[in-house]
Design a protein around this motif. Structure first.
Motif, PDB file in Angstrom:
ATOM      1  N   UNK A   1       0.840  -1.202   0.000  1.00  0.00           N
ATOM      2  CA  UNK A   1       0.000   0.000   0.000  1.00  0.00           C
ATOM      3  C   UNK A   1       0.871   1.248   0.000  1.00  0.00           C
ATOM      4  N   UNK A   2       1.949   1.217   0.783  1.00  0.00           N
ATOM      5  CA  UNK A   2       2.869   2.351   0.802  1.00  0.00           C
ATOM      6  C   UNK A   2       3.491   2.594  -0.563  1.00  0.00           C
ATOM      7  N   UNK A   3       3.850   1.526  -1.252  1.00  0.00           N
ATOM      8  CA  UNK A   3       4.433   1.677  -2.595  1.00  0.00           C
ATOM      9  C   UNK A   3       3.406   2.222  -3.583  1.00  0.00           C
ATOM     10  N   UNK A   4       2.163   1.805  -3.419  1.00  0.00           N
ATOM     11  CA  UNK A   4       1.112   2.344  -4.283  1.00  0.00           C
ATOM     12  C   UNK A   4       0.986   3.858  -4.079  1.00  0.00           C
ATOM     13  N   UNK A   5       0.960   4.278  -2.818  1.00  0.00           N
ATOM     14  CA  UNK A   5       0.855   5.704  -2.521  1.00  0.00           C
ATOM     15  C   UNK A   5       2.090   6.465  -3.010  1.00  0.00           C
ATOM     16  N   UNK A   6       3.243   5.830  -2.906  1.00  0.00           N
ATOM     17  CA  UNK A   6       4.481   6.454  -3.368  1.00  0.00           C
ATOM     18  C   UNK A   6       4.414   6.703  -4.870  1.00  0.00           C
ATOM     19  N   UNK A   7       3.907   5.726  -5.609  1.00  0.00           N
ATOM     20  CA  UNK A   7       3.768   5.905  -7.049  1.00  0.00           C
ATOM     21  C   UNK A   7       2.729   6.947  -7.408  1.00  0.00           C
ATOM     22  N   UNK A   8       1.751   7.149  -6.499  1.00  0.00           N
ATOM     23  CA  UNK A   8       0.712   8.154  -6.744  1.00  0.00           C
ATOM     24  C   UNK A   8       1.143   9.546  -6.299  1.00  0.00           C
ATOM     25  N   UNK A   9       2.357   9.662  -5.740  1.00  0.00           N
ATOM     26  CA  UNK A   9       2.874  10.962  -5.326  1.00  0.00           C
ATOM     27  C   UNK A   9       2.578  11.338  -3.888  1.00  0.00           C
ATOM     28  N   UNK A  10       1.909  10.482  -3.130  1.00  0.00           N
ATOM     29  CA  UNK A  10       1.598  10.771  -1.717  1.00  0.00           C
ATOM     30  C   UNK A  10       2.762  10.294  -0.853  1.00  0.00           C
ATOM     31  N   UNK A  11       3.879  11.012  -0.922  1.00  0.00           N
ATOM     32  CA  UNK A  11       5.126  10.547  -0.312  1.00  0.00           C
ATOM     33  C   UNK A  11       5.042  10.542   1.207  1.00  0.00           C
ATOM     34  N   UNK A  12       4.481  11.583   1.801  1.00  0.00           N
ATOM     35  CA  UNK A  12       4.427  11.659   3.265  1.00  0.00           C
ATOM     36  C   UNK A  12       3.574  10.538   3.850  1.00  0.00           C
ATOM     37  N   UNK A  13       2.413  10.307   3.238  1.00  0.00           N
ATOM     38  CA  UNK A  13       1.544   9.214   3.706  1.00  0.00           C
ATOM     39  C   UNK A  13       2.207   7.865   3.502  1.00  0.00           C
ATOM     40  N   UNK A  14       2.913   7.742   2.379  1.00  0.00           N
ATOM     41  CA  UNK A  14       3.633   6.497   2.115  1.00  0.00           C
ATOM     42  C   UNK A  14       4.714   6.270   3.158  1.00  0.00           C
ATOM     43  N   UNK A  15       5.413   7.329   3.546  1.00  0.00           N
ATOM     44  CA  UNK A  15       6.485   7.211   4.542  1.00  0.00           C
ATOM     45  C   UNK A  15       5.931   6.690   5.872  1.00  0.00           C
ATOM     46  N   UNK A  16       4.798   7.199   6.290  1.00  0.00           N
ATOM     47  CA  UNK A  16       4.192   6.746   7.546  1.00  0.00           C
ATOM     48  C   UNK A  16       3.833   5.257   7.479  1.00  0.00           C
ATOM     49  N   UNK A  17       3.229   4.854   6.374  1.00  0.00           N
ATOM     50  CA  UNK A  17       2.854   3.453   6.228  1.00  0.00           C
ATOM     51  C   UNK A  17       4.089   2.547   6.190  1.00  0.00           C
ATOM     52  N   UNK A  18       5.101   2.970   5.451  1.00  0.00           N
ATOM     53  CA  UNK A  18       6.281   2.128   5.291  1.00  0.00           C
ATOM     54  C   UNK A  18       7.093   2.045   6.579  1.00  0.00           C
TER      55      UNK A  18
END
Length: 316
Positions: free
Chosen positions: A228-245
């Motif tokens: 899910x974090x990688x999906x968000x990272x690809x969508x440009x939601x880097x901060x949210x991805x960082x929290x998940x990862x």
């Protein structure tokens, strides 16, 4: 009239008494065993399965095979019957009790379990069941057989490809695709994924929707959280991805796949210090794996490691 000696009478009665007792005990044991075999809890049959369920499955099996099922076949028939009637969770309980090495039903039980677990959005259990099937087959060359076993192997590998793609575990997916190619079982779409691994982005709304279904069922699965974090990272939601990862790393600090996703995020953030620190952790975790791989790669009869053969030493 001569009376029989009480001692002699006792001696004659005692063997007869114990013989009767043994017959009674044996009869009770046999009756208990028969009851256990036929009861819903017998043969490892889940308690949610009724006697009517068992009878219905056995009748279907007899009509199809013209014989009585063995213990594993009974469970398999039960699972298929229950799944058709929407009782998928109970069907999973049935098939998971069949030994994977059972000659008649083992492989099919794991394939059905993988498929049923997908219907229940249980990604980890589906992957484990498919992997157990492939492990049981091993290197027996079943991929060259066009029979039922080969179909089960191909289906299990295709299922693994789907799960690994959904979780962005492309390195593991490549291994599964190569196995399919070696068995001559690679479909055109999967051939594209093998030779052009980045052709399909796999970051689509449909993928995310399926991923969310898996996450809802298993919110503590670090690999799904990382996906899910990688999906968000690809969508440009880097901060949210960082929290998940970061949360996924905390769940499974020794999982290199999860750590690689966190590394990707730090690179996208241009957090070079965090990238360097996390890379050091990955390197420490990877050393035993790399060492065991190198040790295994020895040219037969020479003792020379494969990584020492070639151009590696030309510049030295």
């Amino acid at each position: 009239m001569q009376l029989e000696s009480p001692v002699i009478a006792e001696q004659q009665w005692r063997p007869r008494r114990w013989r009767r007792i043994r017959w009674v005990v044996l009869s009770l044991v046999v009756a208990g065993a028969l009851w256990w075999l036929r009861s819903p809890g017998g043969l490892g049959i889940p308690s949610a399965v009724t006697s009517a369920d068992v009878e219905r499955a056995e009748q279907e099996f007899r009509r199809a095979q013209q014989r009585d099922p063995d213990a594993a076949e009974r469970l398999l028939a039960l699972a298929e019957n229950l799944a058709r009637r929407g009782r998928v969770a109970v069907a999973v309980e049935c098939v998971e009790r069949i030994p994977v090495l059972d000659q008649r039903s083992g492989l099919r039980s794991r394939l059905l379990m993988a498929q049923y677990c997908l219907r229940l959005n249980q990604a980890f259990r589906a992957e484990r069941a498919a992997s157990e099937l492939l492990l049981a087959v091993g290197e027996s060359g079943v991929g060259d057989d066009r029979g039922a076993a080969a179909v089960q192997v191909r289906t299990a590998r295709e299922l693994l490809v789907f799960l690994l793609s959904l979780q962005f575990r492309f390195e593991e997916r490549q291994l599964a695709l190569r196995e399919l190619r070696q068995g001559g079982l690679l479909e055109p779409l999967l051939t594209k994924q093998l030779y052009f691994p980045s052709l399909l982005a796999w970051r689509t709304p449909q993928q995310n929707e399926r991923l969310q279904q898996f996450l809802k069922e298993s919110p503590q699965d670090a690999r799904l959280v990382a996906a899910h974090g990688r999906y968000l990272l690809g969508a440009g939601a880097v901060e949210e991805a960082r929290q998940l990862l970061d949360g996924a790393v905390a769940m499974s600090p020794g999982n290199l796949g999860v750590l690689s996703a966190a590394l990707e995020c730090r690179f996208e953030e241009q957090d070079l210090a965090g990238f360097r620190d996390l890379l050091a952790v990955c390197f420490v975790l990877a050393i035993p794996l790399l060492y065991s791989t190198v040790e295994a790669q020895v040219v037969p009869g020479t003792g020379v490691k494969l990584n020492q053969v070639g151009d590696d030493f030309e510049d030295e």
